[in-house]
Design a protein around this motif. Sequence first.
Motif, short mmCIF file in Angstrom:
data_model
loop_
_atom_site.label_atom_id
_atom_site.label_comp_id
_atom_site.label_asym_id
_atom_site.label_seq_id
_atom_site.Cartn_x
_atom_site.Cartn_y
_atom_site.Cartn_z
N LEU A 323 24.67 13.64 24.05
CA LEU A 323 24.08 12.46 24.68
C LEU A 323 24.41 11.24 23.83
N ASN A 324 24.95 10.20 24.46
CA ASN A 324 25.33 8.99 23.75
C ASN A 324 24.89 7.78 24.57
N SER A 325 24.25 6.82 23.90
CA SER A 325 23.77 5.62 24.58
C SER A 325 24.00 4.41 23.67
N ASP A 347 25.93 8.21 28.42
CA ASP A 347 26.76 9.33 28.85
C ASP A 347 26.23 10.60 28.20
N GLY A 348 26.14 11.63 28.98
CA GLY A 348 25.64 12.90 28.45
C GLY A 348 26.23 14.08 29.17
N GLY A 349 26.13 15.22 28.53
CA GLY A 349 26.64 16.44 29.13
C GLY A 349 26.11 17.65 28.40
N ALA A 350 26.23 18.79 29.03
CA ALA A 350 25.75 20.03 28.43
C ALA A 350 26.56 21.20 28.95
N GLY A 363 27.66 16.92 33.43
CA GLY A 363 27.53 15.67 32.69
C GLY A 363 27.61 14.48 33.63
N ALA A 364 27.21 13.33 33.12
CA ALA A 364 27.23 12.11 33.91
C ALA A 364 27.27 10.92 32.96
N GLY A 365 27.81 9.82 33.44
CA GLY A 365 27.86 8.60 32.65
C GLY A 365 27.66 7.38 33.52
N VAL A 400 30.49 11.48 37.36
CA VAL A 400 29.70 12.71 37.43
C VAL A 400 30.65 13.89 37.25
N ARG A 401 30.25 14.86 36.43
CA ARG A 401 31.09 16.02 36.14
C ARG A 401 30.25 17.30 36.25
N PHE A 402 30.86 18.36 36.75
CA PHE A 402 30.15 19.63 36.79
C PHE A 402 31.15 20.77 36.91
N GLY A 403 30.71 21.95 36.53
CA GLY A 403 31.54 23.14 36.63
C GLY A 403 30.73 24.38 36.26
N PHE A 404 31.31 25.54 36.48
CA PHE A 404 30.64 26.78 36.12
C PHE A 404 31.68 27.84 35.79
N SER A 405 31.24 28.88 35.10
CA SER A 405 32.10 30.00 34.75
C SER A 405 31.27 31.28 34.82
N TYR A 406 31.81 32.28 35.50
CA TYR A 406 31.12 33.56 35.61
C TYR A 406 32.11 34.67 35.29
#
Length: 422
Positions: A323-325, A347-350, A363-365, A400-406
Amino acid sequence: MIRRFLLPLIAGIAMVLPAAAQQASPVRLFLDCDRGCDRSYIRTEITLVDFVTERTAADVHLLITSERTGSGGSVYSLAFIGQRDFRALSDTLSYTSNGTNTDDERRRGLTTAIESGLVRYIARTPWASDMHITLVRDELTDQQEAEMTDQVDPWNYWVYSLSGGGNYRGEESSNSGQLRLNLSANRTTEEWKVRMSAFGRYNERNFDIGDDQTVTSIQRSGSVWLMAVKSMGQHWSAGGTVFLNSSSQDNTDASITVGPAIEYNVFPYAQSTRREFRFQYGFRYDFRDYEKITIFDVTSESLLRHSLEARLDVKQPWGELRLNSELSHLLTNFDRSLTDSYRFEIDGGAEIRIARGLSVDFGAGYQRIRDQLFLPLENISEEDILLGTRRLPTGYEFNVRFGFSYRFGSIYNNVVNPRFGF
């Protein structure tokens, strides 16, 4: 009747036997390293453990993080986190690579450090009686030992770097070329951190649009950056920066930024490979000389601004959080107040492991922009808009960013097969 009974039994035995054979090692290792690790090499060289692809099935979770050193190398932090029968046994080792190390030297050194950390776990298994530890050390003369004890760095911790390059490509109706050059000089000690760098780039694109007409796009940019930071304990540091810049995209012929800053880290700096929460406040003076008259009818101006930045980075077995602000606020240009001019960025992400084999990243910014003082007064041409050679007026930006892995299936597989390059 007998056939109906034997077939399921044989199938069950066939499923159990491979699993038992694959669990030959008494220690299961989950390797958690996203950057700087040659996984295939590590799995090939370390045969005393079973590598598993699921964290919760491992006896040891190895979390590897890294940071750059002043010499251009990296410091790797190896956190061995015990699980299951080893949950009370955790340790952290470190490995440092030099900036001149090849990829092979770096991966061999990291692999040796991993093997060293696994010894204490193997020592608590039935394999301990078959384990032999050998220390290979070259014999040193008395003079060499004295030199190592009182070693003098002829460069006084300074590291220099020079790089550059270019490219050219074309086709029947268009061509483009680029030149770039980078220079840097860095010095890092426990007390001081000094960074100096220079960068230049020239980019030209030409498009044949017919009727003997050619559209040419030229972008140039260059900068010189100097920074000095003084350590003030485990949580505080103070320093200053000087930044010179030129950019055709930002309508800037030349600019200079000078100012001090102070920083506080909630966690000790020594823990920065695993977690950091930094707050930085800075005060800066800017002088700008514009290429073209701006929307405020000036060709040059001096500015005062201050800024506050907060940054959180956490790397844990469950995943990673960032997380950055930053809030940058203009005060004056010595002719009028600019307190309504500012820029706010967040901007942040996990990346989080939710369940066995399942992880998600998102994540999103967002930027609130109220400080585009450099915008030219004249209208921007369609060519500049389409080619991106000029900065356009805007009040905000977002992403906006997103993804997944299984991953599912067998978690016991130490085989490395490089055939066909995959």
